[in-house]
Design an enzyme around this catalytic site. Structure first.
Site, short mmCIF file in Angstrom:
data_model
loop_
_atom_site.label_atom_id
_atom_site.label_comp_id
_atom_site.label_asym_id
_atom_site.label_seq_id
_atom_site.Cartn_x
_atom_site.Cartn_y
_atom_site.Cartn_z
N ASP A 211 -22.54 18.74 -6.59
CA ASP A 211 -21.07 18.67 -6.36
C ASP A 211 -20.12 18.71 -6.94
O ASP A 211 -20.06 18.36 -8.30
CB ASP A 211 -20.90 17.12 -5.98
N GLU A 273 -22.24 23.35 -6.07
CA GLU A 273 -20.74 24.10 -4.67
C GLU A 273 -19.84 24.37 -5.80
O GLU A 273 -18.77 23.74 -5.93
CB GLU A 273 -20.61 22.54 -4.33
C1 NOJ Z 1 -17.75 17.86 -1.95
C2 NOJ Z 1 -18.17 17.24 -0.91
O1 NOJ Z 1 -19.26 18.55 -0.43
C3 NOJ Z 1 -16.53 16.74 -0.86
O2 NOJ Z 1 -17.41 16.33 1.16
C4 NOJ Z 1 -16.77 15.82 -0.93
O3 NOJ Z 1 -15.48 15.33 -0.30
C5 NOJ Z 1 -16.06 15.96 -2.07
N1 NOJ Z 1 -16.78 17.66 -3.00
C6 NOJ Z 1 -15.95 14.98 -3.22
O4 NOJ Z 1 -16.88 14.50 -3.80
#
Ligand code: NOJ
Ligand code: CA
Length: 554
Positions: A211, A273
């Protein structure tokens, strides 16, 4: 450069994202859980995927759907236990599915003992160095230390109270105030995460979805965002990287992690991500000693429009190909409006997490679904790895009429309802048409209410309908696997008649054609239909339809 070998499973894998809270509830509390997932794994094998990615199931106060972790090495009791997790991995492996888990290293929960210790320690203590604590600006420190904004709205800083009740330092949170950012300059933070990685690798996971990796390193001294007035919390493509996004120093962290993954048997993989654009910059993240994959946000963001789609695909092959990485493809996740609604309305960028509520413009879900099925067929024949998000195989629409009283996304609260947020794509999925909560739980409980329209998307009725979206996904995945499309050779095919309206490519023997026009076209001469995005319509290339074709055998 890394050599492609047959065993590089992640290069061509179809990876199915499970949002555990909304997948299947095994104990009637209205929240999906690990035992629920275990009980439905066979359904995913039938679907034909290669791996599952589990969104966070760690201990968490659930202020941001589990992306606020208070213990990285335990399962939250709402989801089950560590032994449930072990069983989930064992059963998945026995069924031939790999398991990827979500790692959230940019921030933890404010309930995490690290943060609690920091708040209860003095200003220069080691405990505070786990985070970004700073004195405020202004005469009495009453102003935030810099101009950074939270991705969920409002300032990215919150001021704490000291134990004597006086106002103290400020801490940084790029997301909710319950998600303090960790300080990756601190070697202790790095060590903590290396042991967290090992903890899960030892338990047999096949890898991690990481993440917000592009946020972890911050520019020294945390200077102001130079164009916050224009970009808010984000960045503008083509401009210099703001001090909180994609700093060069972040890459050494992932090189360390890659070494750890590579030291384990089997092929463990990491998908970042990394919201970094253009893709030529994102490609730096998938050099052969870093991440294996990143999410292709260019593709996800692309409007369903011929030139934009073509440009996104060209850019993907070009950028990732240059570093020897596979491209990934994705149309849905738990942060964006579901594609069956997105493509049925005049909405902006797919990743805008603003969402649509009852007062917003309602999408045409029937047009949306037609385009969504076509988009999925167009995607699943592209070489590389594809990500699916639970419920898209049922053609689920976004829940766009969810009432405010049910909302849980921190975006909604931090913007005082100005942005409704992402709850609409996180609604528990329907299994059985005529059961309470459409079979999501045994007693009708559901942590977010489901719209009535989910009834006709239930899995049980789709299983029996040859033309259902579910059976379209199954057929596409079967063919993808038998023709090895995930590791095939891609080439645009511009020789068709009506080439203004259509976009076509070849992957080996397969010809994939989408009709962007408004009138139905004939099936291209010399080809026969292997699969059509609208099952009943195999006689022509309808508007908003995709066909998978093979040369006609005479
Ligand atoms: C990306 C995640 O996919 C999302 O759901 C989250 O709110 C943010 N990162 C913060 O962790
Ligand atoms: Ca449950």
């Amino acid at each position: 450069m890394e050599q492609k070998t047959a065993s590089d499973w992640w290069r061509s894998a179809v990876i199915y994202q499970i949002y555990p809270r909304s997948f299947y509830d095994s104990n009637g509390d209205g929240i999906g859980d690990l035992r629920g997932i275990i009980s439905k794994l066979e359904k995913l094998v039938e679907l034909g995927i290669d791996a599952i990615w589990l969104s966070p199931f760690y201990r968490s106060p659930q202020k941001d759907g589990g992306y606020d972790v208070s213990n990285y090495v335990d399962v939250d009791s709402i989801f089950g236990t560590l032994s449930d997790f072990d069983e989930l991995v064992a059963k998945s492996h026995a069924l031939g599915l790999r398991v990827i888990i979500d790692l959230v290293p940019n921030h933890c929960s404010s309930d995490h003992p690290w943060f609690q210790a920091a708040v209860n320690s003095s200003e220069n203590s080691d405990a505070r160095k786990y985070f970004h604590f700073k004195n405020g600006r202004g005469e009495k420190g009453e102003l935030p230390p810099n101009n950074w904004q939270s991705m969920f709205g409002g300032p990215a800083w919150t001021r704490i109270k000291n134990s004597d009740g006086s106002l103290g330092q400020w801490y940084l949170h790029l997301f909710d105030s319950s998600q303090p950012d960790l300080n990756w300059e601190n070697p202790k933070v790095r060590q903590e995460f290396e042991s967290i990685l090992r903890f899960w690798l030892d338990r047999g996971v096949d890898g991690f979805r990481v993440d917000q990796p592009h946020a972890m390193a911050k520019a020294k001294g945390l200077p102001d965002h130079p164009y916050a007035d224009e970009a808010g919390a984000g960045f503008i493509e083509g401009r210099e990287a703001p001090p909180m996004w994609f700093q060069d120093s972040v890459h050494e962290i992932f090189r360390d992690w890659r070494r750890i993954l590579d030291s384990y048997p089997g092929q463990r993989a990491m998908c970042g991500e990394a919201y970094v654009l253009p893709l030529s910059l994102m490609a730096l993240w998938v050099r052969s000693d870093e991440f294996h994959q990143t999410f292709n946000f260019r593709f996800l963001d692309a409007d369903w429009e011929k030139q934009k789609l073509r440009a996104a695909i060209d850019e993907s092959f070009e950028a990732f190909g240059r570093v020897g990485a596979p491209s990934t493809w994705v149309l849905n996740n738990h942060d964006v409006m579901r594609h069956a609604s997105r493509f049925g309305g005049e909405y902006g960028r797919a990743t805008a997490s603003d969402g649509v509520g009852p007062d917003g413009p309602q999408p045409d879900n029937s047009l949306g679904l037609r385009r969504a099925r076509a988009a999925t067929l167009f995607m699943l024949a592209l070489p590389g790895s594809s990500y699916l998000y639970q419920g898209e195989e049922l053609g689920l629409p976004e829940h766009t009429t969810l009432e405010s009283k049910y909302r849980q996304d921190p975006t909604f609260f931090r913007t005082k309802g100005g942005r409704v947020g992402r709850d609409g794509c996180r609604v528990p999925i329907p299994w059985l048409k005529n059961q309470p909560a459409f079979g999501f739980s045994s007693n009708g409980k559901s942590w977010l209410p489901q719209p009535k329209t989910f009834a006709d998307h239930s899995r049980d009725i789709q299983e029996k309908d040859d033309d259902s979206t579910l059976n379209l996904y199954k057929a596409a995945l079967r063919i993808r696997s038998s023709m090895n499309l995930g590791s095939g050779e891609f080439a645009w095919f511009d020789d068709l008649e009506n080439s203004n309206e259509v976009l076509a490519y070849r992957n080996g023997e397969l010809l994939v054609v989408h009709n962007f026009g408004i009138i139905d076209l004939p099936v291209p001469y010399g080809y026969e239909v292997l699969l059509a995005s609208e099952g009943k319509n195999k006689k022509c290339l309808g508007a908003n339809q995709t066909l998978w074709l093979t040369p006609r055998v005479r």
